[in-house]
Design an enzyme around this catalytic site. Structure first.
Site, PDB file in Angstrom:
ATOM      1  N   LYS A 133     -11.786  -2.742  17.813  1.00  0.00           N
ATOM      2  CA  LYS A 133     -10.380  -3.109  18.007  1.00  0.00           C
ATOM      3  C   LYS A 133     -10.021  -3.198  19.490  1.00  0.00           C
ATOM      4  O   LYS A 133      -9.037  -3.814  19.861  1.00  0.00           O
ATOM      5  CB  LYS A 133      -9.472  -2.073  17.351  1.00  0.00           C
ATOM      6  CG  LYS A 133      -9.654  -1.944  15.860  1.00  0.00           C
ATOM      7  CD  LYS A 133      -8.643  -2.782  15.108  1.00  0.00           C
ATOM      8  CE  LYS A 133      -8.784  -2.544  13.618  1.00  0.00           C
ATOM      9  NZ  LYS A 133      -7.779  -3.264  12.854  1.00  0.00           N
ATOM     10  N   LYS A 170       8.255 -17.896  -9.992  1.00  0.00           N
ATOM     11  CA  LYS A 170       7.586 -16.737 -10.597  1.00  0.00           C
ATOM     12  C   LYS A 170       6.365 -17.201 -11.402  1.00  0.00           C
ATOM     13  O   LYS A 170       6.475 -18.145 -12.216  1.00  0.00           O
ATOM     14  CB  LYS A 170       8.579 -16.013 -11.511  1.00  0.00           C
ATOM     15  CG  LYS A 170       8.032 -14.716 -12.018  1.00  0.00           C
ATOM     16  CD  LYS A 170       9.030 -13.972 -12.882  1.00  0.00           C
ATOM     17  CE  LYS A 170       8.302 -12.860 -13.612  1.00  0.00           C
ATOM     18  NZ  LYS A 170       8.984 -12.447 -14.812  1.00  0.00           N
ATOM     19  N   LYS A 195     -14.628   1.491  14.870  1.00  0.00           N
ATOM     20  CA  LYS A 195     -13.347   0.772  14.856  1.00  0.00           C
ATOM     21  C   LYS A 195     -12.694   0.788  16.232  1.00  0.00           C
ATOM     22  O   LYS A 195     -12.124  -0.206  16.674  1.00  0.00           O
ATOM     23  CB  LYS A 195     -12.419   1.408  13.814  1.00  0.00           C
ATOM     24  CG  LYS A 195     -11.184   0.605  13.543  1.00  0.00           C
ATOM     25  CD  LYS A 195     -10.478   1.053  12.271  1.00  0.00           C
ATOM     26  CE  LYS A 195     -11.224   0.621  11.027  1.00  0.00           C
ATOM     27  NZ  LYS A 195     -10.561   1.010   9.798  1.00  0.00           N
ATOM     28  N   ASN A 214       0.856  -1.193   0.000  1.00  0.00           N
ATOM     29  CA  ASN A 214       0.000   0.000   0.000  1.00  0.00           C
ATOM     30  C   ASN A 214       0.888   1.239   0.000  1.00  0.00           C
ATOM     31  O   ASN A 214       2.112   1.132   0.019  1.00  0.00           O
ATOM     32  CB  ASN A 214      -0.976  -0.032   1.180  1.00  0.00           C
ATOM     33  CG  ASN A 214      -0.243  -0.071   2.505  1.00  0.00           C
ATOM     34  OD1 ASN A 214       0.516   0.831   2.846  1.00  0.00           O
ATOM     35  ND2 ASN A 214      -0.450  -1.154   3.256  1.00  0.00           N
ATOM     36  N   ASP A 251      -4.437  -6.239   5.029  1.00  0.00           N
ATOM     37  CA  ASP A 251      -5.472  -7.068   5.665  1.00  0.00           C
ATOM     38  C   ASP A 251      -5.413  -8.514   5.189  1.00  0.00           C
ATOM     39  O   ASP A 251      -5.865  -9.419   5.866  1.00  0.00           O
ATOM     40  CB  ASP A 251      -6.859  -6.485   5.375  1.00  0.00           C
ATOM     41  CG  ASP A 251      -7.047  -5.166   6.114  1.00  0.00           C
ATOM     42  OD1 ASP A 251      -6.641  -5.099   7.285  1.00  0.00           O
ATOM     43  OD2 ASP A 251      -7.570  -4.205   5.519  1.00  0.00           O
ATOM     44  N   PRO A 293      -3.314 -11.674  10.513  1.00  0.00           N
ATOM     45  CA  PRO A 293      -3.643 -11.417  11.924  1.00  0.00           C
ATOM     46  C   PRO A 293      -3.835  -9.916  12.126  1.00  0.00           C
ATOM     47  O   PRO A 293      -3.121  -9.121  11.505  1.00  0.00           O
ATOM     48  CB  PRO A 293      -2.400 -11.912  12.675  1.00  0.00           C
ATOM     49  CG  PRO A 293      -1.309 -11.958  11.664  1.00  0.00           C
ATOM     50  CD  PRO A 293      -1.960 -12.196  10.335  1.00  0.00           C
ATOM     51  N   ASP A 294      -4.811  -9.534  12.939  1.00  0.00           N
ATOM     52  CA  ASP A 294      -4.989  -8.114  13.275  1.00  0.00           C
ATOM     53  C   ASP A 294      -4.158  -7.850  14.533  1.00  0.00           C
ATOM     54  O   ASP A 294      -4.545  -8.230  15.640  1.00  0.00           O
ATOM     55  CB  ASP A 294      -6.473  -7.801  13.493  1.00  0.00           C
ATOM     56  CG  ASP A 294      -6.709  -6.295  13.570  1.00  0.00           C
ATOM     57  OD1 ASP A 294      -5.876  -5.595  14.202  1.00  0.00           O
ATOM     58  OD2 ASP A 294      -7.706  -5.831  12.998  1.00  0.00           O
ATOM     59  N   ILE A 295      -3.014  -7.236  14.341  1.00  0.00           N
ATOM     60  CA  ILE A 295      -2.033  -7.105  15.430  1.00  0.00           C
ATOM     61  C   ILE A 295      -2.578  -6.218  16.540  1.00  0.00           C
ATOM     62  O   ILE A 295      -2.514  -6.553  17.726  1.00  0.00           O
ATOM     63  CB  ILE A 295      -0.705  -6.533  14.881  1.00  0.00           C
ATOM     64  CG1 ILE A 295      -0.281  -7.302  13.630  1.00  0.00           C
ATOM     65  CG2 ILE A 295       0.387  -6.576  15.943  1.00  0.00           C
ATOM     66  CD1 ILE A 295       0.818  -6.638  12.824  1.00  0.00           C
ATOM     67  N   PHE A 307      -4.691   3.546  14.709  1.00  0.00           N
ATOM     68  CA  PHE A 307      -4.961   4.528  13.667  1.00  0.00           C
ATOM     69  C   PHE A 307      -6.076   3.979  12.776  1.00  0.00           C
ATOM     70  O   PHE A 307      -6.266   2.757  12.697  1.00  0.00           O
ATOM     71  CB  PHE A 307      -3.711   4.778  12.817  1.00  0.00           C
ATOM     72  CG  PHE A 307      -2.820   5.860  13.383  1.00  0.00           C
ATOM     73  CD1 PHE A 307      -2.054   5.615  14.507  1.00  0.00           C
ATOM     74  CD2 PHE A 307      -2.771   7.114  12.793  1.00  0.00           C
ATOM     75  CE1 PHE A 307      -1.248   6.603  15.047  1.00  0.00           C
ATOM     76  CE2 PHE A 307      -1.964   8.115  13.319  1.00  0.00           C
ATOM     77  CZ  PHE A 307      -1.204   7.865  14.444  1.00  0.00           C
TER      78      PHE A 307
HETATM   79  O1  C5P Z   1      -8.806  -2.401  10.244  1.00  0.00           O
HETATM   80  P1  C5P Z   1      -7.875  -1.309   9.873  1.00  0.00           P
HETATM   81  O2  C5P Z   1      -6.744  -1.738   8.979  1.00  0.00           O
HETATM   82  O3  C5P Z   1      -8.557  -0.076   9.335  1.00  0.00           O
HETATM   83  O4  C5P Z   1      -7.225  -0.856  11.274  1.00  0.00           O
HETATM   84  C1  C5P Z   1      -6.245   0.118  11.370  1.00  0.00           C
HETATM   85  C2  C5P Z   1      -5.512  -0.015  12.662  1.00  0.00           C
HETATM   86  O5  C5P Z   1      -5.289  -1.382  12.992  1.00  0.00           O
HETATM   87  C3  C5P Z   1      -4.152   0.595  12.604  1.00  0.00           C
HETATM   88  O6  C5P Z   1      -3.808   1.017  13.896  1.00  0.00           O
HETATM   89  C4  C5P Z   1      -3.282  -0.574  12.141  1.00  0.00           C
HETATM   90  O7  C5P Z   1      -1.926  -0.380  12.484  1.00  0.00           O
HETATM   91  C5  C5P Z   1      -3.917  -1.719  12.883  1.00  0.00           C
HETATM   92  N1  C5P Z   1      -3.857  -3.012  12.187  1.00  0.00           N
HETATM   93  C6  C5P Z   1      -3.080  -4.031  12.683  1.00  0.00           C
HETATM   94  N2  C5P Z   1      -3.086  -5.252  12.056  1.00  0.00           N
HETATM   95  C7  C5P Z   1      -3.832  -5.469  10.959  1.00  0.00           C
HETATM   96  C8  C5P Z   1      -4.632  -4.448  10.451  1.00  0.00           C
HETATM   97  C9  C5P Z   1      -4.613  -3.213  11.079  1.00  0.00           C
HETATM   98  O8  C5P Z   1      -2.374  -3.838  13.672  1.00  0.00           O
HETATM   99  N3  C5P Z   1      -3.817  -6.635  10.378  1.00  0.00           N
END
Ligand code: C5P
Length: 406
Positions: free
Chosen positions: A345, A291, A341, A214, A282, A307-309, A327
């Site tokens: 979160k 390749k 959010k 991104n 994501d 994983p959503d850290i 953020f």
């Molecule tokens: O769900 P979204 O990507 O909009 O969430 C943004 C926030 O979640 C940011 O703080 C980003 O650093 C964190 N994040 C994360 N791991 C992910 C996706 C987002 O820590 N896989």
């Protein structure tokens, strides 16, 4: 409580308001002078019913200011100059009256005018009858001023001069001194605190030459890591691939993918504060070892959720930092999406920014923030990412001061 070391070279402007606890302000002056802190005092009309300017002056070794309209005061030092000549304004004891005036922005004497005109940090140590302290007006006024950034040292609980029992007694002068010490040690105010910051994009491998990415530059996250370190925190920055130099005084771990970032965050825990600024992908795909060749049929990528850290750390039962900050980059309905959010979160604060095409936020040098906390929301107007980082870090400093004082 951390021992107070020297406050040499620091200047406190002490405002003494009316109340039976005003005599304890004298003890605070003595403690400040013992730490080599310069003290200049203002006493309100009600304050002078409890302590005399002469006794305050003798302890401060400086003249005492009492009257807004004294020609001598204004010619020697106007009220603006008086407030600017201090590093910190301290209101001890703070009566219900002055707290109400501060909340309402009333400036009808020297003390309240100074408080409205100042650009310096302000510490307030309230003392009043328990019913006055617990009155909804005072509760709401305290809430208002604290939300605006004033630091409160809550009163102690115990028997009161009026014969009642409960919270309302002025905090012990040693406790107020400890709070003053923490505020005045600017640049040192996060010493002993551990911080984790994630920054930049992640790259998710498709094959040996291609990846998903991104537009994140990492500028905001890197600026936050640098600002935290400048305030004395021990910072681990976990950065995705960026073209920025590692910030000075920060331990930087370089990662590529979301999974690597998650592992690095887990390895860096425990921490007092964690700021998740990275634009984590994501999804990832199962990488091809070779390749992917062009062929008549377009290849199909199957996305696997990353994983959503932030979510994992914010919901962790073990090792959850005291302050978890996320953020949210949104392209539409910023406030609504960001509020949802923050809850989903599980983070304490969420900084939302508009990354719609044309906003120039993602990858740019400036940012505009909508800050959401459990207390409400506020707008931070467009400015450099470094200025946003400093503002956030000042906020973090205040969070820890308030925690230590409560
Ligand atoms: O769900 P979204 O990507 O909009 O969430 C943004 C926030 O979640 C940011 O703080 C980003 O650093 C964190 N994040 C994360 N791991 C992910 C996706 C987002 O820590 N896989």
């Amino acid at each position: 409580m951390a021992p107070v070391t020297s406050l040499a070279g620091k200047r406190v402007l002490l405002i003494i308001t009316g109340g039976i606890a005003a005599y304890k302000a004298l003890e605070l002056i003595r403690l400040l002078r013992q730490s080599d802190c310069a003290v200049r005092a203002v006493i309100t009309a009600a304050g002078m019913k409890f302590v005399t300017p002469l006794s305050v002056q003798a302890l401060c070794e400086d003249r005492v200011y009492t009257d807004m309209f004294s020609l001598t005061d204004e010619s020697e030092m106007g009220h603006i100059q008086l407030s600017r000549s201090a590093d910190l304004i301290v209101v001890v004891p703070a009566s219900a009256d002055i707290v109400a005036k501060m909340a309402a922005g009333i400036a009808d004497d020297l003390a309240t005018t100074l408080l409205l005109a100042t650009d310096k940090p302000v510490l307030v140590a309230p003392a009043m009858n328990v019913r006055m302290w617990q009155h909804p007006s005072t509760v709401s006024n305290m809430d208002t001023i604290i939300r605006r950034g004033i630091i409160g040292v809550p009163p102690d609980e115990g028997p009161m001069a009026c014969g009642e029992f409960g919270p309302g007694r002025l905090a012990a002068p040693e406790r107020i001194l400890g709070a003053i010490d923490r505020i005045l040690k600017a640049g040192q105010d996060l010493v002993g605190r551990r911080a984790i910051v994630t920054s930049g994009p992640t790259h998710e491998t498709i094959d040996p030459v291609r990846y998903l990415a991104n537009r994140s530059s990492g500028r905001q996250g890197h600026a936050i890591a640098a600002a935290l370190a400048a305030h004395g925190a021990k910072v681990t920055l976990i950065s995705g691939p960026v073209s920025l130099a590692d910030p000075q005084g920060v331990t930087t771990t370089h990662v590529e993918s979301a999974e690597e970032m998650r592992d690095a965050v887990q390895a860096a825990l425990p921490a007092d504060v964690a700021v998740f600024c990275a634009a984590v992908a994501d999804w990832r795909v199962k990488p091809s070892k070779t390749k992917i060749k062009k062929s008549a049929v377009s290849p199909t990528l199957t996305f696997i959720e990353n994983p959503d850290i932030l979510l994992e750390v914010a919901h962790a039962e073990k090792n959850r930092p005291n302050l978890v900050i996320g953020f949210a980059a949104e392209t539409e309905l910023l406030a609504e999406h960001a509020a949802a959010k923050r809850v989903r979160k599980g983070c304490d604060w969420l900084l939302a920014n508009d990354v719609a095409p044309g906003s120039d936020t993602m990858g740019g040098s400036e940012n505009e923030i909508l800050l959401l906390t459990e207390e409400g929301s506020e707008m931070w107007p467009r400015t450099t990412k470094e200025a946003i980082a400093e503002r956030l870090v000042e906020r973090i400093v205040r969070f820890f001061i308030r925690r230590a004082c409560s």
